[in-house]
Design an enzyme around this catalytic site. Sequence first.
Site, PDB file in Angstrom:
ATOM      1  CD  GLU A  93      -2.966   1.216   0.422  1.00  0.00           C
ATOM      2  OE1 GLU A  93      -3.171   0.199  -0.272  1.00  0.00           O
ATOM      3  OE2 GLU A  93      -3.639   2.253   0.320  1.00  0.00           O
ATOM      4  CG  ASP A  94       1.135   2.997   3.193  1.00  0.00           C
ATOM      5  OD1 ASP A  94       0.270   3.431   2.421  1.00  0.00           O
ATOM      6  OD2 ASP A  94       0.906   2.678   4.368  1.00  0.00           O
TER       7      ASP A  94
END
Length: 749
Positions: A93-94
């Site tokens: 995700e990040d």
Amino acid sequence: MEETMENQVPERKLPDPDEMYTRLEARLSGIGHPMDLKRIRAAYELAKRGHEGQKRKDGSPYLTHCVATAEIAVDFGLDEDSIVAALLHDTIEDTDITHDEIERQFGAAVADIVDGVTKLTRVQYTSKEDEQMENLRKMLMAMAKDIRVILIKIADRLHNMRTMAYQSPEKQRSKSLETMEIYAPLAHRLGMQRAKWELEDLSLQYLDPDGYREITSSLEQKMPQLEAFMDSVKRKIQQRLDEEGIHASIFSRIKHVYSIYRKMYAQKLNLDGIFDLCAFRVIVDTIPDCYNVLGIIHDMFKPVPGRFKDYISTPKPNMYQSVHTTVIGTEGIPFEVQTRTWEMHHTAEYGIAAHWKYKMGDNGASLRVGDEDKFAWVRRLLESQQESDAQDFFHNLKIDMFADEVFVFSPKGDVINLPAGATPIDFAYSIHSDVGNHMVGASVNGRIVTFDYVLQNGDIVEIRTSKSAPGPSRDWLNVAQSGSARTKIKQWFKKERRDENIERGRAMLADELRHNGVALEEVLDEELMAPVLKRLCFNSPEDMFAAIGYGGLTAVRAANRLKDELARSAKDEKKTALDKVSQAAERREQQAARRESKPIQGILVQGLDNCLVKFSRCCTPVPGDPVVGFITRGQGVSIHRQDCENYIHRSQDPAEEGRWIKVSWADEISERYNTSLMLFAQDRSGLVMDIATVLNSLNAKVRTLNARDNGGNAQIYITLEVQNVQELYFIIGKLNQISGVTEVTRNGQ
Ligand code: MN
């Protein structure tokens, strides 16, 4: 609360990820079953590289969250892959770390878990009920693939909730609501009691801070008294069990805040009115001892009738086992005693995760849940959603929604969600109307079933189709439970019938005309047909044929009209030419009318085409309200309710004469409209929570909810989206029923 204050103190020591990791590693090396610490460290290093430079809201390195999540995964008793995945859970995700990279280094299982967690993280939660259902469904699907995705997501949420103090109040509220509605119930269904309690208490702290503080501070005051009581009961039980020669460990605890809160709410009591704040747990070595202890407790204290529950002989669907009883102590205070074995205790604390551990212990190598188990698990989870646990009002609210639904699987493993009582017909039409229309047979879990078989949670449903299927029969309409299946069946009939009718009608008309010496082709000319169709009120020749076919118009009448028209057109060609002109004019007029009456945002403005429409904020009208329009300077027409004070005053103003115009709502409106309500109530703890609960249960699309305390009287301003005035008044009616609510008004009144 203290944490927020700490946040303002600059020299507060931030958690250090390396220190945290060292502690985690030490713990892991102490665990009974061996883990590959090198592999876990590699995951830590990769996460460290990926999250380099990222910070959390409190200023600490983002990596601390990853280690903390892994720590919770260890608390849950999860396996090595889970711990690796927990460390990496936010990388996809990040960071720029990819699924492939994780797969190459740690294997497909870990990469898939991280991927699954990422997908769940991306699901946007709004307190809209249908979207929430969708979330839950997605989660269920994820569960069907690998339950560890959910376990890590719960660990992730738990850590985020523990560190929520640094977030904005809006985020605190929305995350807490989401936790209360999705994650705590999930933890419950997975049998993870401890996680559930903590999630609930943390959420409550933000959802009703006053209510939460009220309970914790009164508990604190009562603590010496409660502790003395718990000690004395514990001592008495211990002494007696020693005498009887039963080896047992006795624990006492104060019930968690949210369970007390719920009870206060349900029984409308304050804390002093709630007696059973304490609970006792006796843990023994064997099942026979559980029942021995029960007998002894009943001998020592007076049992409360109807409160004895044997979850050993009948475990809860989430695998929970224990015997429960409530007794009255010598002081007249009731308390609950739960008796269980150590094994049952682990299951009760960690639920599915404990089971996971046992499974692993059995055959070491297999880390994935096998295919058979995959379905069994989901089935059990779904069954547990229907169990009714009367104590749990908030959950029941949500669980009730599931009682109306059944989840089944397609042969490919997709989860299909249908209304309770659904049959293979509903299933087939939910896949595609073609599947339904061509269905010739159905099987459930590999067994052939009749079309009226009622689908059960977890059923694997397969539909057999054939190109030469006769199509649905009339009685399918009675068997189908879902509106959409029924609509599709009706559509089929209408369409099939229509084709049939058109064909039959055309043949009948051709026959009738032939008797009169006219061929059908002669009258099928558009110019000739148009006036006849108009006189008979049909839009197209097909409509007329269909009507003849089903008997709404006799072939004789249609034939006579056509014959007349044929004669007239032959007699007077000039007149026909004139007709053409006038028809064209008429058509133009019709088109103009249609364009003008095109609604803008659901509003028809008389005499004005394509104008800008806006809804006044003073009275926020919704469809169904009598409305009026005001021509503003340069901003189009603003729409007011006819009972709006502004309108009532200003319509008298001669300076604004002529600027008020007639407007109306369109017939078909699909959009939703913003409107606002002001709610007045006597303030009490839990009020806002109750309002939120009612709004949620009504599927209301709430935009904002602001409460203001006015010396014991609460004013709550709510903006929400509704489809029409009926929905709005239904909501107002329900809000009025909430205890303490004195008035609910729409604004502008
Ligand atoms: Mn996270």
